[in-house]
Design an enzyme around this catalytic site. Structure first.
Site, short mmCIF file in Angstrom:
data_model
loop_
_atom_site.label_atom_id
_atom_site.label_comp_id
_atom_site.label_asym_id
_atom_site.label_seq_id
_atom_site.Cartn_x
_atom_site.Cartn_y
_atom_site.Cartn_z
CG ASP A 225 -2.17 -14.20 4.96
OD1 ASP A 225 -2.73 -14.74 3.94
OD2 ASP A 225 -1.75 -13.55 4.56
NE ARG B 65 1.55 -16.03 4.50
CZ ARG B 65 2.07 -14.76 4.22
NH1 ARG B 65 3.43 -14.66 5.29
NH2 ARG B 65 2.10 -13.49 3.95
N GLY C 62 -1.05 -12.09 -5.17
CA GLY C 62 -2.34 -11.91 -5.49
C GLY C 62 -2.68 -10.11 -4.77
NE ARG D 204 -4.18 -16.03 -4.87
CZ ARG D 204 -4.13 -15.44 -3.77
NH1 ARG D 204 -2.10 -15.19 -4.41
NH2 ARG D 204 -4.34 -15.37 -2.78
NE ARG E 149 -3.67 -2.08 2.52
CZ ARG E 149 -3.74 -3.70 2.04
NH1 ARG E 149 -2.80 -4.42 1.46
NH2 ARG E 149 -4.72 -4.55 2.23
#
Ligand code: S3P
Length: 457
Positions: A332, A408, A105, A133, A33
């Site tokens: 997550d 992850r 994403g 996705r 961001r």
């Protein structure tokens, strides 16, 4: 880019104890961001503590393609400082080439919102994981605002080309799934739309977009009703002005050294400068409920966010039932929580995990297969996972985990190998660079033994 390179497997071996202090890379959500809003705002934005992972660097490249100037410099304290000269709200330029978001994403979906309503063509591409996705969740509200989808693969998947209308229509949109990315995409589309765009969020998700946009001067307000439903209104076409941002450490990345320290007996690790925004702390709360010795030290405010240091000691964990409504605040972190649960006494039940199916991989399946490959007794439901743990990790390990281009999954199972009786291997570690490039070095500094192809025993 890493997906063009051959995979790089690695093996984690049982550790004696993990000790030391770690400083995490910047939060991925806030880093993305910072690049987007800095690139959009008028004037200069200066960012310290940025996560310099591949995902965020892709977002920086996208903002450059829209006309922003972005440079990495060295700040007064000798650390990296990113200097961004933004284009001004409403003034993005048409990119000359397709934008490649790699594995990210968040980058892709938020930029679809940011640029989709512009009267220009923008093409979005990504790696094999991102191309699988679902993007319809963002395209649907954009279509309502007048955006044309000129190109998309079946099921609204990338590559995708968008063309905005001459004048986008403001909408009121109730987000159908708990997704900060969808909420953010609609709010960002609202920035370039005359009038007020409204997002109704039935279940609160991470609120970095709202907080940061207010910091940049956007006219945005949030009302929360008695049942917790949030109504977020943004007035379009206002001025945004450059800011100074100090990005706090990523609580999602913190999860890996944190769980490792809990699982390896005799460990004591201090993790510094962790973002403690309540929309992100579900893992810490859950591990504390499991009996994890996690002390929150020196809680403070930094750059408008709650931040603290965490002291973590090796602990005997007990299984718990994780309330499904906690999922958005730890979405997550389920892979690493499942690893922690594998070492806990009794059963851990995780439910409300639908969104895990559409992450960098089908994380629910990837975790379940990885656990099974390492001797963990678990049950995968449609949106749930139950893990029956073995304290001390007796009999666990010895397997190789398929990571499916998911950072992850790779980090979670390397953590498992540090505490399991037998070593744990993962088929690829390259994707770790998307979110936590320092992972291997940082874990080694704590005393972890993770051998990759070059140092394999
Ligand atoms: C993110 C939102 C979450 C999260 C992702 C980052 C964000 O995705 O999984 O890693 O920065 O907005 P969803 O919105 O799909 O839940």
């Amino acid at each position: 880019m890493s997906h063009d390179q051959p995979p790089r497997p690695a093996t984690a071996h049982r550790a004696h104890s993990l000790k030391g202090h770690v400083r995490l890379p910047g939060d991925k959500s806030i880093s993305h961001r910072s690049m987007m809003f800095g690139g959009l705002a008028s004037g200069q934005t200066r960012v310290t503590g940025l996560l310099e992972g591949e995902d965020v660097l892709r977002t920086a490249d996208a903002m450059r393609a829209f006309g922003a100037r972005i440079e990495r410099t060295v700040g007064d304290d000798g650390g990296a400082e990113w200097v961004i000269d933004g284009v001004g709200n409403g003034a993005l330029l048409e990119p000359k080439e397709p934008l490649d978001f790699g594995n990210a994403g968040t980058g892709a979906r938020l930029v679809m919102g940011l640029a989709g309503t512009y009267d220009m063509e923008t093409t979005f591409t990504g790696d094999a994981s991102l191309s699988k996705r679902p993007m319809g969740r963002v395209l649907d509200p954009l279509r309502l605002m007048g955006v044309q989808v000129l190109q998309a693969s079946p099921g609204d998947r990338m590559p995708i080309t968008l063309r905005g209308p001459r004048f986008a229509a403001p909408i009121t949109y109730r987000v159908p799934m708990a997704s900060a990315q969808v909420k953010s995409a609609v709010l960002l589309a609202g920035l370039n739309t005359a009038g007020v765009t409204t997002v109704i969020e039935p279940v609160m998700t991470r609120d970095h977009t709202e907080k940061m946009l207010v910091g940049f001067g956007a006219r945005l307000d949030v009302e929360t009703d008695a049942t917790g439903v949030r109504t977020i209104r943004i007035e379009g076409q206002g001025n945004l002005s450059g800011q100074r941002i100090a990005v706090p450490g990523d609580p999602s990345s913190a999860g890996f050294p944190l769980v490792a320290a809990l699982l390896v007996p005799g460990s004591e690790v201090v993790i510094e400068n962790v973002l403690m925004n309540p929309t992100r702390t579900g893992l810490i709360l859950t591990l504390q409920e499991m009996g994890g010795d996690i002390e929150v030290l020196n809680p403070r405010q930094a750059g408008g966010e709650d931040v603290a240091d965490l002291r973590v000691r090796g602990s005997h964990l007990r299984g718990v039932v994780v309330p499904p409504e906690r999922a958005p605040s730890m979405i997550d972190e389920y892979p690493v929580l499942a690893v922690a649960a594998s070492f806990a006494e009794g059963e851990t039940v995780m439910d409300g995990l639908d969104e895990l199916r559409v992450k960098e991989s089908d994380r629910l399946a990837a975790v379940a297969r990885g656990l099974e490959a390492n001797g963990v007794d678990c049950t995968e439901g449609e949106a749930s996972l139950t893990v029956r743990g073995r304290p001390g990790g007796k009999g666990l390990g010895g397997g190789t985990v398929a990571t499916h281009l998911d950072h992850r999954i790779a980090m979670s199972f390397l953590v498992m190998g540090l505490a399991a009786e037998k070593a744990v291997s993962v088929d690829d570690t390259l994707m770790i660079a998307t979110s936590f490039p320092e992972f291997m070095g940082l874990m080694a500094d704590l005393g972890a033994e993770i051998s990759d192809v070059e140092t394999a025993r």
